[in-house]
Scaffold this active site. Structure first.
Site, PDB file in Angstrom:
ATOM      1  N   LEU A  72     -11.860   4.270   0.849  1.00 33.02           N
ATOM      2  CA  LEU A  72     -11.328   3.216  -0.019  1.00 33.02           C
ATOM      3  C   LEU A  72     -11.362   1.862   0.688  1.00 33.02           C
ATOM      4  O   LEU A  72     -11.013   1.760   1.865  1.00 33.02           O
ATOM      5  CB  LEU A  72      -9.888   3.549  -0.399  1.00 33.02           C
ATOM      6  CG  LEU A  72      -9.117   2.482  -1.187  1.00 33.02           C
ATOM      7  CD1 LEU A  72      -9.516   2.507  -2.649  1.00 33.02           C
ATOM      8  CD2 LEU A  72      -7.620   2.681  -1.040  1.00 33.02           C
ATOM      9  N   ASP A  86       4.789  -6.282  -8.585  1.00 35.52           N
ATOM     10  CA  ASP A  86       5.865  -7.150  -9.062  1.00 35.52           C
ATOM     11  C   ASP A  86       7.156  -6.369  -9.270  1.00 35.52           C
ATOM     12  O   ASP A  86       7.120  -5.194  -9.643  1.00 35.52           O
ATOM     13  CB  ASP A  86       5.436  -7.807 -10.381  1.00 35.52           C
ATOM     14  CG  ASP A  86       6.344  -8.946 -10.793  1.00 35.52           C
ATOM     15  OD1 ASP A  86       6.966  -9.553  -9.905  1.00 35.52           O
ATOM     16  OD2 ASP A  86       6.436  -9.218 -11.996  1.00 35.52           O
ATOM     17  N   HIS A 115      11.414  -6.396  -0.869  1.00 35.78           N
ATOM     18  CA  HIS A 115      10.057  -6.439  -0.317  1.00 35.78           C
ATOM     19  C   HIS A 115       9.835  -5.292   0.678  1.00 35.78           C
ATOM     20  O   HIS A 115       8.767  -4.672   0.695  1.00 35.78           O
ATOM     21  CB  HIS A 115       9.810  -7.778   0.374  1.00 35.78           C
ATOM     22  CG  HIS A 115       9.783  -8.952  -0.567  1.00 35.78           C
ATOM     23  ND1 HIS A 115       8.983  -8.971  -1.702  1.00 35.78           N
ATOM     24  CD2 HIS A 115      10.440 -10.140  -0.545  1.00 35.78           C
ATOM     25  CE1 HIS A 115       9.169 -10.128  -2.341  1.00 35.78           C
ATOM     26  NE2 HIS A 115      10.044 -10.836  -1.660  1.00 35.78           N
TER      27      HIS A 115
END
Length: 251
Positions: free
Chosen positions: A136, A25, A42
């Site tokens: 991961l 955020d 972004h």
């Protein structure tokens, strides 16, 4: 400096969360402070995500789920929605080889309705190409909503009940978990949100029922592995009781 170097190690932690939920955020506010458009914010967040993925690998985290586009984000302007749809697709395509090099497995959590077919195609291709990777697991939550995930799971179970595959009254937590978007995703240990906002925003509601929450004031494009490691260090100092309690008399 390389984003990820297998020879470089993170600091030693008392405990490392198995699964981190990540709310990225603050892109818009970061851009506005610099006189830039939200789309520029972004774009700036892409490197932050790669930084955090690299830091998570170095710290020994096995699962990272990133909130890339929520079911509520369709309420944003058509221009921003179009940008985010195209950008999610482009980032996957552009960074896929790098994530393969890092032995990262990519998964997608989210709904098909409304999501652009080209984005779905890119997500499924990334899943297929990285399916055998053993490092991961990076789950991209795209067109995702926590309440909607539970509703979708309940509807699948209701259909199975109607078909006679499940007996009424026999439904358990495990029954619901098996119908979630990514059933094998473990419960969230650390729920991490950037930008200082103090809410979960409908993210991984089922999986985060006993998560430790940490809210960082850092806007997402400024986030890096050191910020992640600070969060992991704080997580290590938390006492997780999962409903139990211990006597600790004051002296």
């Amino acid at each position: 400096m390389k984003l990820y170097d297998p020879q470089r190690k993170a600091p030693q932690f008392d405990k490392v969360p198995r699964h981190i939920a990540l709310v990225m955020d603050g892109n818009g506010r970061w851009a506005n402070k610099r006189g830039l458009t939200r789309t520029e914010g972004h774009k700036a967040g892409e490197i932050a995500l790669l930084e955090v993925v690299a830091g998570a690998i170095e710290a020994g985290v096995s699962n990272l789920t990133a909130y890339a586009f929520s079911t509520e984000n369709w309420k944003r302007s058509p221009e921003e929605v179009r940008f985010l749809m195209g950008y999610n697709k482009e980032v996957l395509r552009r960074r896929r080889d790098l994530l393969m090099e890092w032995n990262v497995r990519i998964r997608w959590a989210g709904r098909v309705p409304r999501l652009w077919p080209s984005v779905i195609e890119e997500l499924k291709l990334a899943e297929k190409l990285t399916a055998k990777n053993t490092g991961l697991t990076l789950t991209m939550a795209v067109n995702y909503g926590g309440r909607q995930e539970i509703v979708d799971a309940v509807n699948k179970i209701a259909l199975k009940v109607a078909q006679g595959k499940i007996r009424p009254g026999s439904i358990t937590e495990r029954t619901i978990e098996k119908e979630l978007y990514v059933p094998e995703l473990p419960d969230v240990d650390l729920f991490l949100r950037s930008s200082g906002e103090l809410r979960s925003s409908n993210f991984l509601m089922w999986q985060s029922s006993y998560a430790e929450y940490l809210f960082s004031p850092t806007l997402w494009p400024d986030f890096n592995r050191e910020e992640l490691w600070k969060a992991i260090a704080e997580f290590g100092g938390r006492q997780r009781r999962f409903g139990s309690a211990e006597d600790a008399p004051l002296n």
